[in-house]
Design an enzyme around this catalytic site. Structure first.
Site, PDB file in Angstrom:
ATOM      1  N   LYS A 167      99.883  53.699 -43.101  1.00  0.00           N
ATOM      2  CA  LYS A 167      98.969  54.828 -43.278  1.00  0.00           C
ATOM      3  C   LYS A 167      97.739  54.274 -43.975  1.00  0.00           C
ATOM      4  CE  LYS A 167      98.048  59.287 -43.089  1.00  0.00           C
ATOM      5  NZ  LYS A 167      97.841  60.043 -41.818  1.00  0.00           N
ATOM      6  N   ASP A 200     112.678  54.983 -42.906  1.00  0.00           N
ATOM      7  CA  ASP A 200     113.757  55.975 -43.025  1.00  0.00           C
ATOM      8  C   ASP A 200     113.513  57.113 -42.032  1.00  0.00           C
ATOM      9  OD1 ASP A 200     115.984  57.348 -44.180  1.00  0.00           O
ATOM     10  OD2 ASP A 200     114.569  58.602 -45.282  1.00  0.00           O
ATOM     11  N   ASP A 216     101.800  58.884 -38.668  1.00  0.00           N
ATOM     12  CA  ASP A 216     101.846  60.218 -38.037  1.00  0.00           C
ATOM     13  C   ASP A 216     101.750  60.075 -36.517  1.00  0.00           C
ATOM     14  OD1 ASP A 216      99.261  59.255 -38.454  1.00  0.00           O
ATOM     15  OD2 ASP A 216      98.382  61.217 -38.914  1.00  0.00           O
ATOM     16  N   TYR A 219     110.798  53.980 -52.759  1.00  0.00           N
ATOM     17  CA  TYR A 219     112.208  54.164 -53.135  1.00  0.00           C
ATOM     18  C   TYR A 219     112.526  53.520 -54.484  1.00  0.00           C
ATOM     19  CZ  TYR A 219     114.322  56.141 -48.892  1.00  0.00           C
ATOM     20  OH  TYR A 219     114.711  56.959 -47.876  1.00  0.00           O
ATOM     21  N   ASP A 238     115.266  57.841 -37.939  1.00  0.00           N
ATOM     22  CA  ASP A 238     115.970  59.065 -37.526  1.00  0.00           C
ATOM     23  C   ASP A 238     115.419  59.566 -36.187  1.00  0.00           C
ATOM     24  OD1 ASP A 238     117.597  59.092 -39.775  1.00  0.00           O
ATOM     25  OD2 ASP A 238     117.346  61.244 -40.113  1.00  0.00           O
TER      26      ASP A 238
END
Ligand code: IPM
Ligand code: MN
Length: 371
Positions: A188, A244, A220, A142, A248
């Protein structure tokens, strides 16, 4: 009388409506607990762009820096979609996080019992799950440089410094310890160097938290596991962008984004906001669900203002209103009593006052018993 400075940034879309509800609740809490809230309301996001051609002004940032806490509604909307990155409403939010140093973002995804049916997942998959996402908020892709795009390419930089990983890992371990829980660090590391680094540092910090179980998971797989069996998680700690996305997903486990509060914390500052967006399609119609915003007030009372009892009472009030089948449209089912934003706020205030009644009644009982 204790006094707290609060800057409120209602923002765009449904932001101002849910903020009105939050202010009414704050007013009540102030009266009941003898607290003085010095409230300053300022523009942020699209509202600020329209007025000042900037998503947040220096003077608003200054006001936030001088406050004990900031309450934010929501920012953004299609009206401002085509502006350059630097001028988007979202940039106001990113600037706030950066300037206030809000590196840790707590996003609890708690299932409200009466709403278990509102989730798109099966009830027995979600009931009993209680996940806290600890998202790193001021680093990673970001904020990394260089960044940019032209006709031929677009690029961003994903970089983490050791101190950035250390401090967010500490937040996660401390929280997990308090919850008697465990930490899943999501990365990851099979592909990204920055993630291998993240993993190494998290394990180093873990040396000081041997009593808190730690495991790693690739992002994942984590996304898949969250919808398969959310109960396996307790505290998830992860970098900005993975946080982020995963938050959700955890929000949807609970059935409605309209329900979830969040806290963004730094060394010296704090900001509280609902996880939901601006919902432009229902803005201005008195239909928005104010629970996430009111829940954010409860988080502020508990974490920054140390008003634990008021915070618990507020959360209990929200639960009891839901227990009574009272719903805004986003969480309604066929047997619900559907209410407006304002009515929901009034119901929560009423329930808050009643819990006081029952608390003092039970105090009386205890007194009588002891006498
Ligand atoms: C969030 C939002 C923001 C983010 C946007 C609005 C900049 O999606 O708070 O999750 O990506 O962090
Ligand atoms: Mn998001």
């Amino acid at each position: 009388m204790k006094s707290f400075k609060i800057t409120t940034l209602p923002g765009d879309g449904i932001g101002p409506e849910v903020m009105d509800a939050a202010l009414a609740v704050l007013d009540l809490v102030g009266n009941e607990y003898g607290l003085n809230f010095e409230i300053k309301t300022e523009l942020a996001g699209g509202a600020s762009l329209d007025q000042f051609n900037e998503p947040i002004t220096d003077s608003v940032l200054q006001s936030c820096l001088e406050s004990d806490a900031v309450l934010l509604g929501a920012v953004g909307g299609s009206k401002w979609d085509n502006l350059p990155q630097e001028k988007k409403p979202e940039k106001g939010l990113l600037k706030l996080r950066e300037v206030l140093g809000l590196f840790s973002n707590l996003r609890p995804a708690k299932i409200y019992g009466p709403l278990a049916d509102a989730s798109s997942l099966k009830k027995d998959v979600i009931v009993g799950s209680d996940v806290m996402v600890v998202r790193e908020l001021t680093g990673g892709i970001y904020f990394g440089n260089p960044r940019g795009h032209n006709e031929q390419e677009g690029f961003n930089t994903l970089r983490y410094k050791k101190y950035e990983v250390e401090r967010i890992a500490k937040v996660a371990f401390e929280l997990a310890r308090k919850r008697n829980g465990h930490v899943t660090s999501v990365d990851k590391a099979n592909v990204l160097d920055s993630s291998q680094f993240w993993r190494n540092v998290v394990h180093e910090v873990h040396q000081d938290y041997q009593d808190v179980p730690l495991s790693n998971m690739y992002v994942d797989n984590a996304a898949m596991q969250l919808v398969r069996d959310p109960k396996q998680f307790n505290v998830i700690v992860t970098q900005n962008m993975f946080g982020d996305i995963l938050s959700d997903i955890t929000a949807m486990i609970t059935g409605s984004m309209g329900m979830l509060p969040s806290a963004s914390l730094g060394e010296n500052h704090a900001m509280y906001e609902p996880v939901h967006g601006t919902a432009p399609e229902i803005a201005g119609q008195n239909k928005a669900n104010p629970i996430a915003m009111i829940g954010s007030v409860a988080m502020m009372l508990e974490i920054t203002l140390n008003q634990t009892e008021a915070a618990h009472r507020l959360n209990n009030a929200i639960e009891s209103v839901l227990d009574n089948g009272i719903r805004t449209i986003d969480i309604a089912s066929s047997d619900s009593i559907i209410v407006t934003t304002e009515e929901m706020k009034d119901e929560i205030i009423k329930a808050f006052k009643q819990t006081d009644q029952s608390i003092s009644n039970s105090r009386e009982l205890v007194k009588e018993k002891n006498e």
